[in-house]
Enzyme design. Structure first.
Site, PDB file in Angstrom:
ATOM      1  CG  HIS A  57      -5.774   6.611  -5.013  1.00  0.00           C
ATOM      2  ND1 HIS A  57      -6.565   6.723  -5.857  1.00  0.00           N
ATOM      3  CD2 HIS A  57      -6.484   6.435  -3.873  1.00  0.00           C
ATOM      4  CE1 HIS A  57      -7.739   6.138  -5.565  1.00  0.00           C
ATOM      5  NE2 HIS A  57      -7.611   6.167  -4.442  1.00  0.00           N
ATOM      6  CG  HIS A  60      -7.658   1.391  -3.366  1.00  0.00           C
ATOM      7  ND1 HIS A  60      -8.499   0.824  -2.425  1.00  0.00           N
ATOM      8  CD2 HIS A  60      -7.679   2.536  -3.972  1.00  0.00           C
ATOM      9  CE1 HIS A  60      -9.544   2.020  -2.763  1.00  0.00           C
ATOM     10  NE2 HIS A  60      -9.123   3.088  -3.484  1.00  0.00           N
TER      11      HIS A  60
END
Length: 138
Positions: A103, A101
């Site tokens: 941010h 992932h």
């Protein structure tokens, strides 16, 4: 491929609700439930990759293009003063969910986090820098 024990796989599949701000065939972008700043979001691939090292190059490239698109959109809409795009690989680097992932962190002049996204800088001697350089150059 999905990991049935991965919370981000479940979110990506729509099994767990999220505040999704963008979605396409490869990715979901959602607001972080524990944000560092107002508008903090995460880009997650719908396929399971534990980290950057497992991802095919074309998916990595798509993630970065999407990060640019979302950062531009979020900067305009949220009127933030700056932007961090952060991606951690491994526990030592701060990764806590082992599904790749990124941010997307809008930054505001007075967001109180200026010191939290930094590190101590090393003062390495020239010979050590040269040694590292020799090992790393391709």
């Amino acid at each position: 491929m999905r990991d049935s024990n991965c919370i981000f796989c479940k979110i990506a599949a729509g099994e767990i609700p999220s505040k999704t701000i963008y979605e396409d065939q490869e990715f979901r972008v959602m607001l972080d439930i524990s944000p560092a700043t107002r508008g903090h979001a995460l880009i997650i691939p719908k396929e399971h990759y534990a980290d950057l090292y497992e991802m095919p190059n074309n998916i990595v490239a798509q993630a970065m293009v999407l990060a640019k698109k979302m950062a531009s959109h979020m900067t305009k809409v949220l009127q933030c003063d700056g932007f961090n795009i952060v991606q951690n690989n491994g526990e030592a680097a701060g990764q806590t969910v082992f599904h790749f992932h990124m941010h997307l962190i809008p930054r505001y002049v007075k967001d109180g986090n200026q010191e939290k996204l930094s590190w101590n800088h090393l003062d390495l001697p020239e010979n050590e820098l040269d040694e590292i350089y020799q090992k790393l150059k391709l």
